[in-house]
Enzyme design. Structure first.
Site, PDB file in Angstrom:
ATOM      1  CD  GLU A 112      -3.158  -0.849   2.089  1.00  0.00           C
ATOM      2  OE1 GLU A 112      -2.995  -0.096   3.071  1.00  0.00           O
ATOM      3  OE2 GLU A 112      -4.088  -1.680   2.031  1.00  0.00           O
ATOM      4  CG  HIS A 228      -8.833   7.028   1.688  1.00  0.00           C
ATOM      5  ND1 HIS A 228      -8.871   6.787   0.334  1.00  0.00           N
ATOM      6  CD2 HIS A 228      -8.255   5.938   2.247  1.00  0.00           C
ATOM      7  CE1 HIS A 228      -8.349   5.600   0.092  1.00  0.00           C
ATOM      8  NE2 HIS A 228      -7.969   5.059   1.231  1.00  0.00           N
ATOM      9  NE  ARG A 274      -4.297   6.111   2.874  1.00  0.00           N
ATOM     10  CZ  ARG A 274      -4.797   5.226   3.682  1.00  0.00           C
ATOM     11  NH1 ARG A 274      -5.334   5.606   4.822  1.00  0.00           N
ATOM     12  NH2 ARG A 274      -4.799   3.957   3.376  1.00  0.00           N
ATOM     13  CG  HIS A 331      -9.669   7.184   5.690  1.00  0.00           C
ATOM     14  ND1 HIS A 331     -10.696   6.270   5.543  1.00  0.00           N
ATOM     15  CD2 HIS A 331      -8.522   6.454   5.803  1.00  0.00           C
ATOM     16  CE1 HIS A 331     -10.190   5.040   5.570  1.00  0.00           C
ATOM     17  NE2 HIS A 331      -8.883   5.127   5.743  1.00  0.00           N
ATOM     18  NE  ARG A 366      -4.823   5.615   9.792  1.00  0.00           N
ATOM     19  CZ  ARG A 366      -5.188   4.823   8.792  1.00  0.00           C
ATOM     20  NH1 ARG A 366      -4.544   3.681   8.563  1.00  0.00           N
ATOM     21  NH2 ARG A 366      -6.202   5.149   8.018  1.00  0.00           N
TER      22      ARG A 366
HETATM   23  C1  SIN Z   1      -7.688   1.716   2.456  1.00  0.00           C
HETATM   24  O1  SIN Z   1      -8.056   0.573   2.226  1.00  0.00           O
HETATM   25  O2  SIN Z   1      -7.310   2.484   1.585  1.00  0.00           O
HETATM   26  C2  SIN Z   1      -7.738   2.204   3.853  1.00  0.00           C
HETATM   27  C3  SIN Z   1      -6.747   1.538   4.673  1.00  0.00           C
HETATM   28  C4  SIN Z   1      -6.300   2.401   5.794  1.00  0.00           C
HETATM   29  O3  SIN Z   1      -6.794   3.501   5.934  1.00  0.00           O
HETATM   30  O4  SIN Z   1      -5.395   1.987   6.505  1.00  0.00           O
END
Ligand code: SIN
Length: 527
Positions: A112, A228, A274, A331, A366
């Site tokens: 990620e 987000h 993000r 988010h 985060r």
């Molecule tokens: C996501 O799936 O993009 C959110 C995961 C997260 O906020 O840690």
């Protein structure tokens, strides 16, 4: 009146983990304003991060967490998070939790944004939160924990010794029920649904923060909100999360004509931190240009992302076109009730854990998939601490003067959501934040902090709590005259390490007087 050794308020991963560990030696009552399956944790798509592969190192997970947090994190809290991550995951697996596996039977580890290694565990693709929560709910059923659903915490009770001695609640019928407890834990989540665009469960509206603030707990870092980048954006509305894992699997953000928008913006492109991705998308939307996630290169999208697929289908979007329209939204809150690494707040016998708490672990932003992890790691250690505490006798309630609710006028919740999105959103500035603060202060913040809650309805209490949290966000964001992580000020667009790296905006109820209109501390600072 009901008595318990431990009261846990909330029903996300941090609440359940704390309750389960504490219940090994204590009688725990868990109260939640809705039902046990309504929480951000249940909705979590992204997964849970832990440095468990041979290639990975705890030190790398730490480095990535600090980089995402713009070095503003509390290093001790980060070390605890990343070091204990492999242990809590191993415990979870040992207790029967199933994560996704590769064809060769090894645990599948996803990538990620801003992670330097593949370290994200998933369950049923993008339904990780749901499956971890179902696992913990099953554990709850085999425990001695009493669960009270449809029970709204409306006020924390303070004893004559200034410690927290429990909570006043309203049940479904609006009847007052008082719970006395030796120790009280807030695990109510952040404040996502205070914003017009958000990815959160609609029950997550900041009430735990307001409750704690009202009884004198310190609250910090409220300016740091993670937007987000990719919420499904249909007909001008944000309809839910499109997981970052979709970009982790190769999807890219493009304009309507297919031009990649993250090209040249950051070396990690679509997997940049993000706030960078969210701000870039926001700048396109501000100019009237739509932004899409191009998913055409992902094979078996529906199989890999069943939750996102069903969300799109429910909203009438045909995935065959290979493009998902997106917009950023609130988010996650990095700030919250100030706690040490054991979850202790500045009020004796009051604890906070999970998103409602601020350990400083996330710094200014985060790292993806560190939030379920936070709930597990800090819930685990708080639960252990509570289990071992000696019994204490509960003192009498302290007498406090309360304001009557006659002639109470409040804004609409929806109007408040709109104002927060516009004035304290992805891009802020002094003028907008001051407008928001002025608006809130016309309702007399000092009075709202000491309203007699037993004269109010659940709806009125929700709005008052929302206003308190909105005020904390506005005041904190005005005070921090720099941009860092989830806090971007167009009038102070750069980081200012000299003034702000070591400094935090920490607010307590007693500061309100000094910071209402005409007496703002930031004016004194500037003078
Ligand atoms: C996501 O799936 O993009 C959110 C995961 C997260 O906020 O840690």
């Amino acid at each position: 009146m009901v008595k318990a050794e431990i009261i846990v308020i909330g029903s996300g991963i941090a609440a359940l983990k704390t309750a389960l560990e504490a219940s090994e030696h204590k009688h725990v009552i868990l109260i939640t304003k809705s039902n046990i399956r309504h929480s951000n944790s249940y909705l979590a798509q992204g997964g849970i991060a832990a440095a468990i592969s041979d290639r990975d190192r705890v030190s790398l997970h730490k480095k990535d967490t600090l980089a995402a947090g713009q070095r503003y994190n509390k290093v001790k809290a980060v070390e605890k998070l990343v070091e204990e991550a492999p242990l809590v995951i191993a415990e979870l697996i040992q207790s029967g939790m199933q994560f996704d596996h590769d064809d060769d039977g090894t645990l599948m580890l996803g990538m990620e944004g801003a992670h330097s290694e593949r370290r994200i565990l998933h369950s049923h693709g993008d339904a990780t939160g749901k499956y971890i929560m179902e696992h913990l709910i099953a554990c709850l059923k085999n425990s001695t924990i009493t669960v009270m659903e449809n029970t709204t915490a409306v006020e924390l009770i303070i004893g004559k010794d200034d410690s927290c001695i429990g909570v006043k609640t309203l049940d479904k019928a609006g009847e007052l029920v008082i719970y006395h407890a030796e120790q009280t834990v807030l695990a109510t989540g952040g404040c996502g649904s205070l914003y017009h665009f958000n990815s959160n469960s609609q029950t997550v509206s900041g009430d735990g923060i307001a409750l704690a603030f009202k009884v004198g707990a310190k609250v910090r870092d409220m300016e740091f909100i993670q937007f987000h980048p990719t919420l499904l954006f249909i007909n001008g509305k944000a309809e839910g999360l499109v997981s970052e894992a979709v970009r982790g699997d190769g999807a890219i953000l493009v304009t309507e004509r297919g031009r990649p928008i993250m090209e040249g913006v950051h070396s990690l492109k679509d997997l940049a931190p993000r706030h960078i991705v969210a701000q870039t998308i926001f700048s396109y939307l501000q100019r009237g240009e739509k932004v899409f996630l191009d998913i055409s290169m992902i094979k078996d999208f529906k199989k890999r992302f069943p939750t996102v697929s069903s969300l799109c289908e429910k909203s009438g979007l045909d995935l065959q076109f290979g493009k998902i329209p997106v917009a950023p939204g609130n988010h996650f809150l990095m700030g919250g009730i100030e706690v040490n690494e054991w979850g202790q707040t500045s009020v004796p016998s009051l604890y906070a854990v999970g998103e409602v708490a601020c350990t400083g672990v996330h710094g200014a932003n985060r790292l993806a998939s560190n939030s379920l992890l936070e709930g597990l790691v800090f819930g685990n250690s708080l639960g252990h601490l509570l289990a071992k505490l000696p019994a204490r006798s509960i003192p009498e309630e302290k007498e406090q003067s309360k304001d009557s609710c006659h002639f109470l006028s409040l804004p609409d919740f929806e109007a408040l959501q709109e104002k927060l999105m516009n004035e304290a959103g992805i891009v802020r500035n002094e003028a907008g934040l001051a407008r928001l603060k002025d608006f809130l202060e016309t309702f007399n913040m000092e009075k709202l902090l000491q309203m007699e809650v037993t004269e109010l309805s659940i709806k009125e209490i929700k709005i008052i709590n929302a206003m308190i949290v909105a005020w904390l966000i506005a005041e904190s964001a005005l005070t921090r005259t720099e941009s860092r992580g989830g806090h971007f000020r167009s009038d102070y667009p750069c980081e200012d390490d000299g003034q702000w790296l070591e400094d935090s905006v920490i607010l307590a109820c007693t500061d309100v007087k000094n910071r209402v209109k005409g007496r703002r501390l930031y004016e004194h600072i500037e003078a």
